[in-house]
Design a protein around this motif. Structure first.
Motif, PDB file in Angstrom:
ATOM      1  N   VAL A 173       0.971  -1.064   0.047  1.00 22.60           N
ATOM      2  CA  VAL A 173      -0.070   0.036   0.057  1.00 22.60           C
ATOM      3  C   VAL A 173       0.849   1.208   0.159  1.00 22.60           C
ATOM      4  O   VAL A 173       1.695   1.401   0.816  1.00 22.60           O
ATOM      5  CB  VAL A 173      -0.926   0.067   1.350  1.00 22.60           C
ATOM      6  N   ASP A 174       0.794   2.176  -1.149  1.00 22.74           N
ATOM      7  CA  ASP A 174       1.463   3.388  -1.008  1.00 22.74           C
ATOM      8  C   ASP A 174       1.141   4.415   0.011  1.00 22.74           C
ATOM      9  O   ASP A 174       1.941   5.260   0.315  1.00 22.74           O
ATOM     10  CB  ASP A 174       1.401   3.792  -2.570  1.00 22.74           C
ATOM     11  N   VAL A 175      -0.058   4.383   0.089  1.00 22.46           N
ATOM     12  CA  VAL A 175      -0.356   5.704   1.137  1.00 22.46           C
ATOM     13  C   VAL A 175      -2.051   5.266   1.640  1.00 22.46           C
ATOM     14  O   VAL A 175      -2.852   4.675   1.106  1.00 22.46           O
ATOM     15  CB  VAL A 175      -0.489   7.047   0.263  1.00 22.46           C
ATOM     16  N   ILE A 176      -2.156   5.975   2.861  1.00 18.15           N
ATOM     17  CA  ILE A 176      -3.551   5.784   3.575  1.00 18.15           C
ATOM     18  C   ILE A 176      -4.108   7.051   3.471  1.00 18.15           C
ATOM     19  O   ILE A 176      -3.244   8.139   3.940  1.00 18.15           O
ATOM     20  CB  ILE A 176      -3.311   5.130   4.791  1.00 18.15           C
ATOM     21  N   GLY A 177      -5.076   7.354   2.912  1.00 19.91           N
ATOM     22  CA  GLY A 177      -6.013   8.843   3.045  1.00 19.91           C
ATOM     23  C   GLY A 177      -6.658   8.678   4.371  1.00 19.91           C
ATOM     24  O   GLY A 177      -7.896   7.985   4.313  1.00 19.91           O
ATOM     25  N   PHE A 178      -6.370   9.408   5.526  1.00 15.94           N
ATOM     26  CA  PHE A 178      -7.135   9.528   6.740  1.00 15.94           C
ATOM     27  C   PHE A 178      -8.078  10.743   6.863  1.00 15.94           C
ATOM     28  O   PHE A 178      -7.345  12.129   6.946  1.00 15.94           O
ATOM     29  CB  PHE A 178      -5.941   9.566   7.762  1.00 15.94           C
ATOM     30  N   HIS A 179      -9.296  10.422   6.884  1.00 19.32           N
ATOM     31  CA  HIS A 179     -10.102  11.834   7.020  1.00 19.32           C
ATOM     32  C   HIS A 179      -9.991  11.966   8.608  1.00 19.32           C
ATOM     33  O   HIS A 179     -10.226  13.343   8.854  1.00 19.32           O
ATOM     34  CB  HIS A 179     -11.679  11.442   6.700  1.00 19.32           C
ATOM     35  N   GLY A 180     -10.275  11.265   9.581  1.00 20.64           N
ATOM     36  CA  GLY A 180     -10.617  11.420  10.758  1.00 20.64           C
ATOM     37  C   GLY A 180     -11.976  11.876  11.155  1.00 20.64           C
ATOM     38  O   GLY A 180     -13.094  11.716  10.240  1.00 20.64           O
ATOM     39  N   GLN A 181     -12.533  12.346  12.471  1.00 17.34           N
ATOM     40  CA  GLN A 181     -13.749  12.553  12.739  1.00 17.34           C
ATOM     41  C   GLN A 181     -13.977  13.918  12.996  1.00 17.34           C
ATOM     42  O   GLN A 181     -13.378  14.771  13.748  1.00 17.34           O
ATOM     43  CB  GLN A 181     -13.854  11.767  14.081  1.00 17.34           C
ATOM     44  N   THR A 182     -14.769  14.651  12.137  1.00 16.69           N
ATOM     45  CA  THR A 182     -15.130  16.307  12.279  1.00 16.69           C
ATOM     46  C   THR A 182     -15.959  16.252  13.608  1.00 16.69           C
ATOM     47  O   THR A 182     -16.879  15.645  13.622  1.00 16.69           O
ATOM     48  CB  THR A 182     -15.801  16.616  11.093  1.00 16.69           C
ATOM     49  N   VAL A 183     -15.336  17.142  14.606  1.00 14.66           N
ATOM     50  CA  VAL A 183     -16.248  17.560  15.759  1.00 14.66           C
ATOM     51  C   VAL A 183     -16.316  18.918  15.572  1.00 14.66           C
ATOM     52  O   VAL A 183     -16.999  19.476  16.358  1.00 14.66           O
ATOM     53  CB  VAL A 183     -15.132  17.171  17.113  1.00 14.66           C
ATOM     54  N   LEU A 184     -15.861  19.729  14.828  1.00 16.48           N
ATOM     55  CA  LEU A 184     -16.060  21.173  14.483  1.00 16.48           C
ATOM     56  C   LEU A 184     -15.693  21.713  13.349  1.00 16.48           C
ATOM     57  O   LEU A 184     -14.862  21.348  12.708  1.00 16.48           O
ATOM     58  CB  LEU A 184     -15.231  21.957  15.624  1.00 16.48           C
ATOM     59  N   HIS A 185     -16.878  22.093  12.756  1.00 16.81           N
ATOM     60  CA  HIS A 185     -16.647  22.782  11.233  1.00 16.81           C
ATOM     61  C   HIS A 185     -17.360  24.110  11.193  1.00 16.81           C
ATOM     62  O   HIS A 185     -18.440  24.320  11.327  1.00 16.81           O
ATOM     63  CB  HIS A 185     -17.235  21.932  10.095  1.00 16.81           C
ATOM     64  N   ARG A 186     -16.424  25.084  11.435  1.00 14.43           N
ATOM     65  CA  ARG A 186     -17.022  26.608  11.383  1.00 14.43           C
ATOM     66  C   ARG A 186     -16.233  27.366  10.321  1.00 14.43           C
ATOM     67  O   ARG A 186     -15.290  28.150  10.549  1.00 14.43           O
ATOM     68  CB  ARG A 186     -16.846  27.218  12.874  1.00 14.43           C
ATOM     69  N   PRO A 187     -16.649  27.204   8.867  1.00 17.48           N
ATOM     70  CA  PRO A 187     -15.878  28.090   7.923  1.00 17.48           C
ATOM     71  C   PRO A 187     -15.968  29.515   8.034  1.00 17.48           C
ATOM     72  O   PRO A 187     -14.909  30.185   7.744  1.00 17.48           O
ATOM     73  CB  PRO A 187     -16.633  27.470   6.643  1.00 17.48           C
ATOM     74  N   HIS A 188     -16.942  29.932   8.791  1.00 18.68           N
ATOM     75  CA  HIS A 188     -16.930  31.451   8.821  1.00 18.68           C
ATOM     76  C   HIS A 188     -15.853  32.067   9.812  1.00 18.68           C
ATOM     77  O   HIS A 188     -15.463  33.162   9.840  1.00 18.68           O
ATOM     78  CB  HIS A 188     -18.281  32.012   9.393  1.00 18.68           C
ATOM     79  N   MET A 189     -15.440  31.167  10.549  1.00 12.49           N
ATOM     80  CA  MET A 189     -14.281  31.216  11.435  1.00 12.49           C
ATOM     81  C   MET A 189     -12.933  30.855  11.229  1.00 12.49           C
ATOM     82  O   MET A 189     -11.899  31.145  11.458  1.00 12.49           O
ATOM     83  CB  MET A 189     -14.326  30.526  12.934  1.00 12.49           C
ATOM     84  N   GLY A 190     -13.058  30.171   9.709  1.00  6.61           N
ATOM     85  CA  GLY A 190     -11.832  29.603   9.019  1.00  6.61           C
ATOM     86  C   GLY A 190     -11.119  28.387  10.095  1.00  6.61           C
ATOM     87  O   GLY A 190      -9.921  28.149  10.136  1.00  6.61           O
ATOM     88  N   VAL A 191     -12.237  27.693  10.884  1.00  7.88           N
ATOM     89  CA  VAL A 191     -11.737  26.565  11.584  1.00  7.88           C
ATOM     90  C   VAL A 191     -12.723  25.292  11.157  1.00  7.88           C
ATOM     91  O   VAL A 191     -13.746  25.402  11.115  1.00  7.88           O
ATOM     92  CB  VAL A 191     -11.827  26.901  12.945  1.00  7.88           C
ATOM     93  N   THR A 192     -11.722  24.283  11.013  1.00  6.81           N
ATOM     94  CA  THR A 192     -12.216  22.638  10.808  1.00  6.81           C
ATOM     95  C   THR A 192     -11.458  21.938  11.628  1.00  6.81           C
ATOM     96  O   THR A 192     -10.263  22.058  11.185  1.00  6.81           O
ATOM     97  CB  THR A 192     -12.457  22.501   9.375  1.00  6.81           C
ATOM     98  N   VAL A 193     -11.946  21.008  12.289  1.00 10.55           N
ATOM     99  CA  VAL A 193     -11.120  20.284  13.254  1.00 10.55           C
ATOM    100  C   VAL A 193     -11.655  18.863  13.010  1.00 10.55           C
ATOM    101  O   VAL A 193     -12.912  18.466  13.233  1.00 10.55           O
ATOM    102  CB  VAL A 193     -11.536  20.451  14.689  1.00 10.55           C
ATOM    103  N   GLN A 194     -10.896  17.792  12.280  1.00  9.99           N
ATOM    104  CA  GLN A 194     -10.948  16.445  12.288  1.00  9.99           C
ATOM    105  C   GLN A 194     -10.228  15.629  13.370  1.00  9.99           C
ATOM    106  O   GLN A 194      -8.888  15.861  13.134  1.00  9.99           O
ATOM    107  CB  GLN A 194     -10.613  15.916  10.883  1.00  9.99           C
ATOM    108  N   LEU A 195     -10.710  15.037  14.254  1.00  9.88           N
ATOM    109  CA  LEU A 195      -9.959  14.396  15.195  1.00  9.88           C
ATOM    110  C   LEU A 195      -9.266  13.157  14.553  1.00  9.88           C
ATOM    111  O   LEU A 195     -10.005  12.584  13.711  1.00  9.88           O
ATOM    112  CB  LEU A 195     -10.607  13.779  16.377  1.00  9.88           C
ATOM    113  N   GLY A 196      -7.948  12.873  14.880  1.00 10.40           N
ATOM    114  CA  GLY A 196      -7.215  11.794  14.305  1.00 10.40           C
ATOM    115  C   GLY A 196      -5.772  12.250  14.127  1.00 10.40           C
ATOM    116  O   GLY A 196      -5.345  13.173  13.462  1.00 10.40           O
ATOM    117  N   ASN A 197      -4.811  11.224  14.675  1.00 15.86           N
ATOM    118  CA  ASN A 197      -3.416  11.592  14.590  1.00 15.86           C
ATOM    119  C   ASN A 197      -2.754  10.654  13.424  1.00 15.86           C
ATOM    120  O   ASN A 197      -2.738   9.484  13.568  1.00 15.86           O
ATOM    121  CB  ASN A 197      -2.922  10.917  16.101  1.00 15.86           C
ATOM    122  N   GLY A 198      -2.442  11.520  12.595  1.00 12.57           N
ATOM    123  CA  GLY A 198      -2.086  11.022  11.392  1.00 12.57           C
ATOM    124  C   GLY A 198      -0.702  10.254  11.379  1.00 12.57           C
ATOM    125  O   GLY A 198      -0.253   9.243  11.120  1.00 12.57           O
TER     126      GLY A 198
END
Length: 387
Positions: free
Chosen positions: A104-129
């Protein structure tokens, strides 16, 4: 390290934990980041009830986040637990399908979105790559939404790049020369419209399964409405549906991406269990079609993926509403795709594009100023290669 100038075919695993917070999806593809060479195996691993509650609690703790790197309260521990769930899912996937992770060449890791506030420029996906890479000894690409937000985008949706690649095989026969829609009904629903020339337009359409899930869990103690069985016994409460459709989101021509908490479930005393489930199913369908009205031309073919396609009430409502405009609604499986696997496949595809420096989003999909790539690349030891 992979040469970004060489468009060679790579093998990638994609991991998705969506807004329904029910588990991890694992899928494999082979691609050069432009065309799909091969869609491979898929499996899902369900979170146990205790961890689902941990994630629900994490949503509340995440409200205190100001910077993407903030992990207030118990979030750092939840992040590591979530990462271990993904490690276990990949290992189970490899064992089930006899996959050598060294290939396997690579894993694409999305994580779990716990906060998505584009008007604040903040998006948080929990997940330790980095932790995921070390545990599996495979390079990882993660945090793929941040680059888009830094370029003025909403950070979502990102799956349209994959939808565009899939559409080439679908624009045949009566669909030739016509736009095609891909609708993902997860916790939040979103739509991608692929024009015949490959132009992508995408946006969130409103609640998907999240309100239904929260409603039946609160009223009946079950995590979701299996197949729409509860909704099928109820009646549509028009005032309830209309109260949601009157929200500013649906009357604003400028689409914005949504967070799970942007729409809250009805008050417990506002409806019976089945009437509430029926009304929320109708809301999901009407929100998709109402939001699609901003497209220059309505698609003829609507491909439905995500867990919501298994709710027969939602699908029947969509077929009625789309059919009134001359369109046809098809489940992903009816066009030889896997509606459960598509989001995880998309993250595998995006990881390959990221490694090649190709765009993950465009002004028409997220509102970014120019096409932009993204993602943090770590090698199999967890060391950052580029970001």
């Amino acid at each position: 390290m992979i040469d970004k100038q060489a468009p060679r075919v790579l093998t990638a695993i994609g991991l998705m934990s969506g807004t329904s917070m029910d588990g991890v999806d694992v899928a494999m593809i082979r691609s050069d980041g432009r065309r799909i060479v091969e869609r491979g195996a898929f499996m899902g691993m369900t979170f146990d009830p205790a961890f689902r509650q941990r994630l629900a609690d994490a949503l509340d703790q995440a409200k205190a986040i100001n910077l993407r790197t903030d992990r207030p309260g118990d979030l750092a521990r939840v992040e590591d637990e979530l990462t271990q769930w993904h490690v276990n899912a990949v290992q189970a996937f490899a064992a089930r399908f006899e996959i050598d992770l060294k290939q396997v060449d690579v894993i694409g890791f999305h994580g779990q979105t716990v906060l998505h506030r584009p008007h604040m420029g903040v998006t948080v996906q929990l997940g330790n790559g980095a932790l995921l890479a070390r545990k599996l000894n495979v390079p990882v690409v993660y945090d793929m939404r941040a680059g888009d937000m830094e370029a003025g985008g909403e950070g979502a949706p990102l799956a349209p790049a994959y939808h565009g690649a899939l559409s080439a095989a679908l624009q045949t026969g009566k669909s030739a020369g016509e736009p095609i829609a891909f609708v993902n009904i997860g916790g939040i629903s979103n739509i991608t419209c692929v024009d015949p020339d490959g132009t992508l337009t995408a946006f969130d359409t409103g609640p998907g399964n999240s309100l239904i899930d929260q409603w039946v869990e609160a009223k009946a103690g079950i995590p979701f409405d299996q197949g729409g069985a509860i909704a099928s016994e109820g009646r549509i409460l028009r005032p309830l549906v209309d109260s949601y459709l009157a929200e500013p989101f649906f009357v604003d021509p400028n689409r914005r991406s949504l967070d799970r908490n942007d729409f809250l479930p009805p008050a417990s005393n506002s409806a019976s269990l089945d009437d509430g489930a029926r009304s929320l199913a109708r809301l999901t369908a009407e929100a998709i079609v109402k939001s699609a009205e901003i497209l220059p031309k309505l698609p003829r073919q609507w491909i439905i993926c995500g867990g919501g396609r298994n709710n027969r009430v939602i699908m029947d409502d969509l077929a009625e509403l789309v059919g009134a405009g001359g369109g046809v609604v098809l489940s992903a499986e009816e066009v030889q795709l896997d509606g459960d696997a598509m989001e995880a496949e998309a993250w595998a595809y995006l990881a390959i594009r990221s490694l090649s420096g190709l765009p993950l989003s465009w002004p028409g999909t997220t509102g970014c100023k120019t096409p932009v790539t993204g993602g943090v690349h770590v090698d199999e030891t967890g060391q950052v290669v580029s970001s």
